[in-house]
Design an enzyme around this catalytic site. Structure first.
Site, PDB file in Angstrom:
ATOM      1  N   HIS B  87     -32.499  40.956  18.778  1.00 50.63           N
ATOM      2  CA  HIS B  87     -32.418  41.285  20.221  1.00 50.63           C
ATOM      3  C   HIS B  87     -31.424  42.547  20.249  1.00 50.63           C
ATOM      4  CE1 HIS B  87     -31.803  40.894  24.548  1.00 50.63           C
ATOM      5  NE2 HIS B  87     -30.500  40.672  24.178  1.00 50.63           N
ATOM      6  N   SER B 180     -33.925  59.857  13.401  1.00 49.50           N
ATOM      7  CA  SER B 180     -34.434  60.407  14.584  1.00 49.50           C
ATOM      8  C   SER B 180     -33.463  60.615  15.563  1.00 49.50           C
ATOM      9  CB  SER B 180     -35.562  59.029  15.094  1.00 49.50           C
ATOM     10  OG  SER B 180     -35.691  59.005  16.291  1.00 49.50           O
ATOM     11  N   SER B 181     -32.805  59.909  15.968  1.00 45.49           N
ATOM     12  CA  SER B 181     -31.876  60.300  16.811  1.00 45.49           C
ATOM     13  C   SER B 181     -31.082  61.340  16.977  1.00 45.49           C
ATOM     14  CB  SER B 181     -30.550  58.930  16.913  1.00 45.49           C
ATOM     15  OG  SER B 181     -30.984  57.638  17.571  1.00 45.49           O
ATOM     16  N   HIS B 264     -18.382  52.556  19.634  1.00 47.28           N
ATOM     17  CA  HIS B 264     -17.732  52.721  20.772  1.00 47.28           C
ATOM     18  C   HIS B 264     -18.332  54.058  21.538  1.00 47.28           C
ATOM     19  CE1 HIS B 264     -16.053  51.049  24.450  1.00 47.28           C
ATOM     20  NE2 HIS B 264     -15.718  52.383  24.643  1.00 47.28           N
ATOM     21  N   HIS B 313     -10.392  48.674  20.292  1.00 47.12           N
ATOM     22  CA  HIS B 313     -10.091  47.517  21.299  1.00 47.12           C
ATOM     23  C   HIS B 313     -11.461  46.472  21.007  1.00 47.12           C
ATOM     24  CE1 HIS B 313     -13.050  49.970  24.158  1.00 47.12           C
ATOM     25  NE2 HIS B 313     -13.987  49.369  23.462  1.00 47.12           N
TER      26      HIS B 313
END
Lengths: 294, 538
Positions: B87, B180-181, B264, B313
């Site tokens: 998911h 791809s990205s 992040h 963090h």
């Protein structure tokens, strides 16, 4: 830049090559994924290897077809100056992405050297880590004895690594002179200097293989010899793969030079190959300093 | 400073209509397989993202069905883990990112007056890798021993020592998604840098373009780091390396450092284009220029740069030295400053505007309120001492679903409602759209708001069972989840209707307050636009 160029931008018509490339990536991913899993499980390569091989053949076919179209378009003058700028910027950003890929492995190297190995040895406030886990472990770099007792020997900077450094630095100079030759339309200088660069690249790769044989046979330094061997082989290995790719790239450029391609003001592919070569050279210098010397 | 909003009146219409005969769309399936057209590829990306959104949503339904009651009833825990993992992976890499890339493909060339993306063939390759990558990921669920079950963050040693046979397939599918990205991002950055129409100077760029420029930079910087992380997982699992194994001198926590150095910036990759969309829509329906255009640009740049300094963090409970925890806490809280600038500017844009509440504006307003809410819970999580209580609870789940669903997804839906008439040439069914909005708005809050309560009370993430005292809220959460999932089918029906051209034809400029070059071309947008660049004057 774009403000001054008003000529029509070349938008290529439909092309079968990208989808072939995507399918080739699919085959390579499925092939590698199953191959690695099959070897991991049974120790033998299964059907995954055949999928991988077909994928590699497909991607080579894609590259040949795609670049063939590209070269024809370039030589028939369809490419504007603005398109050349797109290509150059694209290549620069691609090299930047490669830098970041190596940065991940250099990050792992620095983390191991500065944080995980000293902490396992009890540095900072980690005395209990050392006492509870491996009380006999001594932090050191190169990590020739790991916490679980695997031992190896370190690869020093002298000998093959130093020779390879010199070879690669010289090759960066020769590719530069090849470029200068191209810009001044000195075709002979171009072809010879390019060939010399290719030869130097091949010598580098040959010596790199020798160094690996030396590491495995004489030093007992292996891929699974703890985090020193891990970072050593992954960093130098990925670098070697990039040198291989760069050498192939240069060989294609050399063949194109022999066919009379490239002019002093239209030689993007050559320039890209040259940038790429400088990039693998700089990566090697970082490797030499951080993997071998320090 | 001239914002883009002032440029639109002065465009001299070029000969952009005359070139359509060059090569219109090809017929049949080849059009989509071989296409080099940014609009075709944009549509492919958007449909792919939508399908993946529904697939990933179906997995969320499985999760919520299992969590409807305490105890184990519907699925095995191992399958539950696969559902939470896949998911997450599908929603991040298969839905949100491709949807934004689809919008970039469709809109950036039209917004900057370019004929297409800078590298059209590579654009096709970037897209077509994705269906294959997700085919591998989904197929890996059927491998013996199941698919990836280590969470979308694939922490070592879950992904190394304790993972199944499908891990190698997972690694290589992530590799090709990354390729791809990166190619998509290179295309966007080069298009914006090199393809702007004459006179389209940097500070006339629409904010959607600006935010995508910075997003593309982040993508190129961090996707290779993800590739490095999965490579190390692969070698640790299959080739005996010990990057993430202390016995060989490595450290499982090192995995988290490398992953979150990617992770992040990745979450800003999923929100910066959303900021661009909201900065486009809010002025259009407030009938005012965007307040603080320049500060928006600099805020976006600041957020992007700070995103490289806050990764740990996510790791406050791993036992880092206290000075490191403080550094990452303060850097994280610093991000609320540029983000606050943005929220302030959106509110100031609406201040004394002639606001009308068309559907894109409704979703944008919901975005501003609910994203800000998600930002506040992020600020709570940033405070190291209290994060020790919140870490790995449903409070975290609530936080990132507020910023991703009511943030990124709502902005995507807003964008679809804003530009769909331009793409199809017809106005969609506004009644249905409003129904979609209200159903989504109510159900999404029923779904995610109570997660804060159970999270603060100590309900852990990623566990298929829970203590009996969480049962009531979990039933409400699940009902909200089913309602939100079903509400999206309204959107599907609406989009299909609009694509089949069922609706009133619209004018070139669909919204009277809208600004920008995309509204100067016909509706639906011709196959080729701005074959010769438009002239843009001050």
């Amino acid at each position: 830049m774009s403000q001054t160029e008003h000529s029509e931008y070349y938008v290529p018509a439909q092309s079968p090559w990208p989808i072939l490339g995507a399918f080739a990536f699919f085959l390579i991913a499925v092939g590698s994924g199953t191959l690695v899993a099959q070897i991991g499980k049974t120790g033998e390569a299964g059907w995954g290897q055949w999928v991988l091989i077909v994928g590699i053949v497909a991607i080579l076919a894609m590259l040949v077809g795609w670049f063939r179209d590209q070269i024809i378009e370039s030589r028939t003058g369809l490419h504007s100056h603005q398109l050349g700028v797109s290509y150059r910027q694209g290549m620069s950003w691609f090299i930047f992405s490669e830098v970041m890929f190596f940065a991940a492995f250099f990050g792992a190297l620095f983390y191991a050297r500065l944080i995980s190995v000293p902490w396992l040895g009890g540095a900072s406030n980690n005395e209990m880590t050392n006492l509870v886990l491996w009380p006999d472990f001594q932090a050191m770099w190169p990590l020739t004895t790991t916490p679980d007792g695997t031992t190896t020997q370190a690869m020093g900077p002298m000998g093959l690594p130093l020779i390879n450094t010199i070879i690669l630095v010289i090759s960066s100079v020769t590719i530069h002179f090849a470029h200068v030759g191209l810009e001044h339309n000195k075709r002979k200088q171009l072809a010879n200097m390019l060939l010399l660069t290719i030869v130097l690249g091949c010598i580098f790769l040959f010596l790199q293989v020798e160094e690996y044989i030396h590491a495995y046979r004489d030093l007992g330094l292996k891929l699974d010899s703890g985090v020193y061997g891990n970072t050593f082989f992954l960093l130098t290995g990925f670098h070697g793969m990039h040198v291989t790719l760069g050498t192939l790239f240069l060989i294609v450029m050399w063949l194109r030079v022999l066919k009379g391609h490239f002019t002093p003001d239209n030689h993007f592919a050559f320039q890209a190959a040259s940038w790429y070569w400088h990039f693998v050279d700089v990566v090697w210098l970082c490797l030499f300093v951080f993997v071998y010397v320090l | 400073m001239n914002s883009v909003t002032s440029t639109q009146d002065t465009i001299q219409h070029g000969s952009d209509q005359g070139h359509d005969s060059h090569h219109g769309p090809a017929k049949g399936i080849k059009r989509w397989l071989y296409t080099t057209n940014h609009k075709d590829i944009g549509s492919l990306y958007l449909w792919f993202a939508f399908i993946m959104f529904l697939v990933g949503g179906a997995m969320a339904m499985v999760i919520r069905a299992e969590l409807f009651q305490p105890g184990l009833q519907i699925v095995e825990p191992h399958f539950f883990n696969q559902m939470t993992t896949v998911h997450g992976l599908i929603m991040v890499f298969g839905a949100v990112m491709p949807a934004f890339t689809g919008l970039a493909n469709w809109m950036i060339p039209m917004m900057i007056g370019a004929p297409d993306m800078a590298l059209p063939r590579m654009n096709n390759l970037s897209f077509w890798i994705l269906p294959f990558a997700f085919l591998i990921l989904l197929a890996s669920l059927f491998v013996e021993g199941g698919g990836p079950a280590f969470g979308w963050t694939f922490y070592a040693p879950l992904s190394t020592t304790y993972s199944g046979d499908s891990t190698a397939l997972f690694v290589f599918s992530v590799h090709i998604m990354g390729i791809s990205s990166i190619m998509g991002a290179i295309n966007v950055i080069v298009t914006i840098w090199n393809m702007r129409a004459p006179g389209m100077t940097w500070f006339k760029l629409p904010l959607f373009v600006w935010t995508w420029l910075i997003t593309a930079f982040l993508l190129i910087a961090v996707m290779p780091v993800l590739a490095g992380a999965v490579t190390m997982v692969l070698t640790d699992k299959y080739f005996g390396t010990s990057f993430f194994d202390a016995a060989g001198g490595g450290d499982p926590v090192m995995f988290q450092h490398i992953f979150w150095f990617f992770g992040h910036p990745e979450v800003y990759i999923m929100i910066l284009p959303a900021f661009g969309i909201i900065s486009t829509i809010v002025p259009a329906f407030s009938r005012k220029k965007l307040f603080g255009y320049t500060s928006m640009v600099y805020a976006t740049v600041s957020i992007a740069l700070l995103s490289f300094l806050v990764w740990a963090h996510h790791m406050f409970t791993t036992g880092m030295p206290v000075y490191a925890e403080l550094f990452f806490m303060y850097c994280t809280m610093l991000i609320s400053v540029p983000t606050g600038v943005k929220v302030f500017n959106w509110v100031a844009t609406m201040w004394r505007g002639a606001i009308s509440y068309e559907v894109p504006m409704l979703f944008s307003l919901a975005f501003i309120v609910l994203f800000t809410f998600g930002g506040f819970s992020g600020l709570m999580l940033a405070i190291t001492p209290v994060d020790f209580q919140y870490h790995d609870t449903y409070f975290v789940v609530a936080h990132f679903h507020y910023v991703l669903v009511t943030g990124a997804i709502f902005s995507l839906i807003a964008a679809a409602y804003y530009w769909l008439p331009k793409w199809t040439g017809v106005m969609y069914d506004v009644g249905l759209a409003k129904l979609h909005f209200w159903c989504s708005l109510i159900s999404v809050n029923v779904l995610f708001f109570p997660m804060h309560f159970v999270g603060l009370a100590g309900m852990p993430r990623r566990i298929p069972d829970y203590s009996i005292q969480f049962a009531d809220w979990n039933q409400i959460i699940s009902l909200g989840g089913f309602a939100f999932g079903l509400s999206q089918l309204i959107f599907l029906a609406l989009v299909i209707k609009a694509c089949r051209k069922q609706g009133e034809p619209v004018a070139d400029k669909v919204w009277d307050g809208a600004e920008g070059l995309e509204w100067t071309v016909a509706s639906p947008a011709p196959y080729h636009t701005f074959t010769t660049p438009p002239k843009i004057q001050d």
